[in-house]
Design a protein around this motif. Structure first.
Motif, PDB file in Angstrom:
ATOM      1  N   LEU A   1      -4.659  -1.051  -5.099  1.00  0.00           N
ATOM      2  CA  LEU A   1      -4.736   0.094  -6.013  1.00  0.00           C
ATOM      3  C   LEU A   1      -6.032   0.862  -5.816  1.00  0.00           C
ATOM      4  CD1 LEU A   1      -3.683   1.760  -8.427  1.00  0.00           C
ATOM      5  CD2 LEU A   1      -4.834   0.088  -9.910  1.00  0.00           C
ATOM      6  N   PHE A   2      -7.159   0.156  -5.768  1.00  0.00           N
ATOM      7  CA  PHE A   2      -8.442   0.839  -5.593  1.00  0.00           C
ATOM      8  C   PHE A   2      -8.513   1.577  -4.256  1.00  0.00           C
ATOM      9  CE2 PHE A   2     -10.952  -2.167  -8.612  1.00  0.00           C
ATOM     10  CZ  PHE A   2     -10.382  -1.537  -9.701  1.00  0.00           C
ATOM     11  N   GLU A   3      -7.992   0.982  -3.203  1.00  0.00           N
ATOM     12  CA  GLU A   3      -7.994   1.645  -1.902  1.00  0.00           C
ATOM     13  C   GLU A   3      -7.093   2.877  -1.915  1.00  0.00           C
ATOM     14  OE1 GLU A   3      -9.204   1.952   2.213  1.00  0.00           O
ATOM     15  OE2 GLU A   3     -10.045   1.278   0.320  1.00  0.00           O
ATOM     16  N   ALA A   4      -5.943   2.782  -2.564  1.00  0.00           N
ATOM     17  CA  ALA A   4      -5.047   3.934  -2.665  1.00  0.00           C
ATOM     18  C   ALA A   4      -5.695   5.062  -3.462  1.00  0.00           C
ATOM     19  CB  ALA A   4      -3.715   3.517  -3.298  1.00  0.00           C
ATOM     20  N   ILE A   5      -6.414   4.715  -4.527  1.00  0.00           N
ATOM     21  CA  ILE A   5      -7.135   5.731  -5.313  1.00  0.00           C
ATOM     22  C   ILE A   5      -8.192   6.394  -4.445  1.00  0.00           C
ATOM     23  CG2 ILE A   5      -8.781   6.053  -7.206  1.00  0.00           C
ATOM     24  CD1 ILE A   5      -7.177   3.882  -8.752  1.00  0.00           C
ATOM     25  N   ARG A   6      -8.942   5.587  -3.711  1.00  0.00           N
ATOM     26  CA  ARG A   6     -10.000   6.128  -2.853  1.00  0.00           C
ATOM     27  C   ARG A   6      -9.434   7.067  -1.789  1.00  0.00           C
ATOM     28  NH1 ARG A   6     -12.512   5.294   1.967  1.00  0.00           N
ATOM     29  NH2 ARG A   6     -11.071   3.667   2.600  1.00  0.00           N
ATOM     30  N   LEU A   7      -8.380   6.634  -1.110  1.00  0.00           N
ATOM     31  CA  LEU A   7      -7.822   7.441  -0.030  1.00  0.00           C
ATOM     32  C   LEU A   7      -7.039   8.651  -0.512  1.00  0.00           C
ATOM     33  CD1 LEU A   7      -6.741   4.660   2.483  1.00  0.00           C
ATOM     34  CD2 LEU A   7      -8.711   6.199   2.621  1.00  0.00           C
ATOM     35  N   SER A   8      -6.542   8.606  -1.723  1.00  0.00           N
ATOM     36  CA  SER A   8      -5.792   9.751  -2.240  1.00  0.00           C
ATOM     37  C   SER A   8      -6.713  10.865  -2.716  1.00  0.00           C
ATOM     38  CB  SER A   8      -4.870   9.328  -3.384  1.00  0.00           C
ATOM     39  OG  SER A   8      -5.639   8.967  -4.509  1.00  0.00           O
ATOM     40  N   GLY A   9      -8.013  10.553  -2.838  1.00  0.00           N
ATOM     41  CA  GLY A   9      -8.971  11.572  -3.257  1.00  0.00           C
ATOM     42  C   GLY A   9      -8.954  11.854  -4.752  1.00  0.00           C
TER      43      GLY A   9
ATOM     44  N   VAL B   1      -6.482   6.234 -14.607  1.00  0.00           N
ATOM     45  CA  VAL B   1      -5.630   5.098 -14.273  1.00  0.00           C
ATOM     46  C   VAL B   1      -6.017   3.938 -15.183  1.00  0.00           C
ATOM     47  CG1 VAL B   1      -5.022   3.404 -12.490  1.00  0.00           C
ATOM     48  CG2 VAL B   1      -5.374   5.810 -11.864  1.00  0.00           C
ATOM     49  N   PHE B   2      -5.030   3.389 -15.878  1.00  0.00           N
ATOM     50  CA  PHE B   2      -5.212   2.189 -16.688  1.00  0.00           C
ATOM     51  C   PHE B   2      -4.560   1.052 -15.917  1.00  0.00           C
ATOM     52  CE2 PHE B   2      -5.232   5.696 -19.677  1.00  0.00           C
ATOM     53  CZ  PHE B   2      -6.303   5.396 -20.503  1.00  0.00           C
ATOM     54  N   HIS B   3      -5.358   0.177 -15.365  1.00  0.00           N
ATOM     55  CA  HIS B   3      -4.833  -0.907 -14.536  1.00  0.00           C
ATOM     56  C   HIS B   3      -4.602  -2.143 -15.397  1.00  0.00           C
ATOM     57  CE1 HIS B   3      -3.921  -3.581 -11.385  1.00  0.00           C
ATOM     58  NE2 HIS B   3      -5.132  -3.978 -11.075  1.00  0.00           N
ATOM     59  N   LEU B   4      -3.358  -2.298 -15.864  1.00  0.00           N
ATOM     60  CA  LEU B   4      -2.998  -3.409 -16.731  1.00  0.00           C
ATOM     61  C   LEU B   4      -2.026  -4.367 -16.059  1.00  0.00           C
ATOM     62  CD1 LEU B   4      -2.591  -1.523 -20.141  1.00  0.00           C
ATOM     63  CD2 LEU B   4      -4.613  -2.619 -19.199  1.00  0.00           C
ATOM     64  N   ALA B   5      -1.635  -4.075 -14.833  1.00  0.00           N
ATOM     65  CA  ALA B   5      -0.700  -4.954 -14.132  1.00  0.00           C
ATOM     66  C   ALA B   5      -1.390  -6.256 -13.753  1.00  0.00           C
ATOM     67  CB  ALA B   5      -0.177  -4.267 -12.875  1.00  0.00           C
ATOM     68  N   SER B   6      -0.701  -7.346 -13.998  1.00  0.00           N
ATOM     69  CA  SER B   6      -1.224  -8.639 -13.570  1.00  0.00           C
ATOM     70  C   SER B   6      -0.128  -9.682 -13.669  1.00  0.00           C
ATOM     71  CB  SER B   6      -2.413  -9.078 -14.443  1.00  0.00           C
ATOM     72  OG  SER B   6      -1.979  -9.400 -15.747  1.00  0.00           O
ATOM     73  N   HIS B   7      -0.328 -10.722 -12.962  1.00  0.00           N
ATOM     74  CA  HIS B   7       0.504 -11.912 -13.064  1.00  0.00           C
ATOM     75  C   HIS B   7      -0.229 -12.776 -14.077  1.00  0.00           C
ATOM     76  CE1 HIS B   7       3.414 -14.532 -10.637  1.00  0.00           C
ATOM     77  NE2 HIS B   7       3.207 -15.120 -11.784  1.00  0.00           N
ATOM     78  N   ALA B   8       0.199 -12.745 -15.322  1.00  0.00           N
ATOM     79  CA  ALA B   8      -0.581 -13.332 -16.403  1.00  0.00           C
ATOM     80  C   ALA B   8      -0.072 -14.682 -16.894  1.00  0.00           C
ATOM     81  CB  ALA B   8      -0.622 -12.352 -17.584  1.00  0.00           C
ATOM     82  N   ASN B   9       0.953 -15.224 -16.286  1.00  0.00           N
ATOM     83  CA  ASN B   9       1.508 -16.496 -16.719  1.00  0.00           C
ATOM     84  C   ASN B   9       0.605 -17.636 -16.258  1.00  0.00           C
ATOM     85  OD1 ASN B   9       3.014 -18.984 -16.675  1.00  0.00           O
ATOM     86  ND2 ASN B   9       4.869 -17.768 -16.958  1.00  0.00           N
ATOM     87  N   VAL B  10      -0.040 -18.300 -17.202  1.00  0.00           N
ATOM     88  CA  VAL B  10      -0.994 -19.360 -16.868  1.00  0.00           C
ATOM     89  C   VAL B  10      -0.293 -20.511 -16.147  1.00  0.00           C
ATOM     90  CG1 VAL B  10      -2.619 -21.044 -17.801  1.00  0.00           C
ATOM     91  CG2 VAL B  10      -2.539 -18.731 -18.747  1.00  0.00           C
ATOM     92  N   ARG B  11       0.858 -20.900 -16.611  1.00  0.00           N
ATOM     93  CA  ARG B  11       1.584 -21.991 -15.964  1.00  0.00           C
ATOM     94  C   ARG B  11       1.873 -21.646 -14.502  1.00  0.00           C
ATOM     95  NH1 ARG B  11       6.375 -24.089 -19.198  1.00  0.00           N
ATOM     96  NH2 ARG B  11       4.605 -24.806 -20.408  1.00  0.00           N
TER      97      ARG B  11
ATOM     98  N   PHE C   1       0.815  -1.214   0.000  1.00  0.00           N
ATOM     99  CA  PHE C   1       0.000   0.000   0.000  1.00  0.00           C
ATOM    100  C   PHE C   1       0.852   1.268   0.000  1.00  0.00           C
ATOM    101  CE2 PHE C   1      -2.202   3.522   1.986  1.00  0.00           C
ATOM    102  CZ  PHE C   1      -3.333   3.593   1.174  1.00  0.00           C
ATOM    103  N   GLY C   2       1.884   1.311   0.817  1.00  0.00           N
ATOM    104  CA  GLY C   2       2.693   2.525   0.941  1.00  0.00           C
ATOM    105  C   GLY C   2       3.308   2.952  -0.376  1.00  0.00           C
ATOM    106  N   SER C   3       3.914   2.017  -1.104  1.00  0.00           N
ATOM    107  CA  SER C   3       4.548   2.389  -2.369  1.00  0.00           C
ATOM    108  C   SER C   3       3.500   2.713  -3.437  1.00  0.00           C
ATOM    109  CB  SER C   3       5.496   1.285  -2.855  1.00  0.00           C
ATOM    110  OG  SER C   3       4.802   0.097  -3.148  1.00  0.00           O
ATOM    111  N   THR C   4       2.370   2.039  -3.403  1.00  0.00           N
ATOM    112  CA  THR C   4       1.293   2.323  -4.360  1.00  0.00           C
ATOM    113  C   THR C   4       0.712   3.710  -4.112  1.00  0.00           C
ATOM    114  OG1 THR C   4       0.765  -0.034  -4.529  1.00  0.00           O
ATOM    115  CG2 THR C   4      -0.940   1.513  -5.237  1.00  0.00           C
ATOM    116  N   PHE C   5       0.454   4.019  -2.848  1.00  0.00           N
ATOM    117  CA  PHE C   5      -0.104   5.323  -2.488  1.00  0.00           C
ATOM    118  C   PHE C   5       0.869   6.444  -2.864  1.00  0.00           C
ATOM    119  CE2 PHE C   5      -1.223   8.706   0.566  1.00  0.00           C
ATOM    120  CZ  PHE C   5      -2.579   8.826   0.291  1.00  0.00           C
ATOM    121  N   ALA C   6       2.156   6.240  -2.591  1.00  0.00           N
ATOM    122  CA  ALA C   6       3.164   7.252  -2.925  1.00  0.00           C
ATOM    123  C   ALA C   6       3.236   7.484  -4.436  1.00  0.00           C
ATOM    124  CB  ALA C   6       4.532   6.837  -2.384  1.00  0.00           C
ATOM    125  N   ALA C   7       3.180   6.418  -5.215  1.00  0.00           N
ATOM    126  CA  ALA C   7       3.224   6.558  -6.671  1.00  0.00           C
ATOM    127  C   ALA C   7       2.005   7.316  -7.191  1.00  0.00           C
ATOM    128  CB  ALA C   7       3.310   5.180  -7.331  1.00  0.00           C
TER     129      ALA C   7
END
Length: 168
Positions: A158-166, A128-138, A113-119
């Motif tokens: 991410l959603f909580e950081a968006i909410r709290l950042s206003g 915000v375009f949320h495209l981050a994911s762990h996408a490797n099926v294996r 949370f801390g690094s996400t909120f700071a960013a």
């Protein structure tokens, strides 16, 4: 709260490609009905006033989808400042080689949370375009808890950081 500026996962890729653009910047009609299981782009009513985006944040910017979106925005909407979130231990920065000096990458881990909120605070994005994911099926079979943590907890953080950042 207008949630049209938050795009999620693979659904976000569809929105990014359908999002209209104007000379003033990237816009979203925010009437697409995302989140609905019966999404129909031809049935979406236009919003009364499109939103202009001057600063965008792309999570997963070092991945293939995030880097392609960043390239598209930089090339077709040079007036938009592009920021991205990439893990500090990400080895995929090669995807951003062509964009050096044209995007700002914030090192953060969406499960922290801390690094996400700071960013978010540093980037101060309009969208915000949320495209981050762990996408490797294996990997989802070999290390399912790691994949669940990255994808679900990362999105929730991410959603909580968006909410709290206003951000709106």
């Amino acid at each position: 709260r207008d949630h049209g500026a938050v795009f999620r996962g693979a659904h976000g890729v569809a929105h990014a490609s359908m999002m209209p653009a104007t000379a003033a910047g990237i816009v979203c009609t925010a009437s697409c009905g995302h989140g609905s299981s019966k999404y129909n782009p031809s049935a979406a009513a236009p919003a009364s006033a499109p939103r202009e985006f001057r600063r965008v944040l792309i999570t997963g910017i070092a991945g293939s989808g995030g880097s392609y979106l960043a390239e598209h925005i930089v090339e077709h909407h040079p007036e938009v400042a592009v920021h991205g979130i990439a893990r500090w231990h990400s080895a995929t920065r090669d995807n951003l080689a062509a964009l050096r000096g044209r995007v700002t990458v914030h090192e953060a881990d969406l499960t922290d949370f801390g690094s996400t909120f700071a960013a978010l605070r540093e980037a101060a994005p309009d969208a915000v375009f949320h495209l981050a994911s762990h996408a490797n099926v294996r990997a989802s079979f070999v290390t399912p808890n790691a994949v669940l943590t990255d994808n679900i907890l990362g999105t929730s953080t991410l959603f909580e950081a968006i909410r709290l950042s206003g951000l709106d």
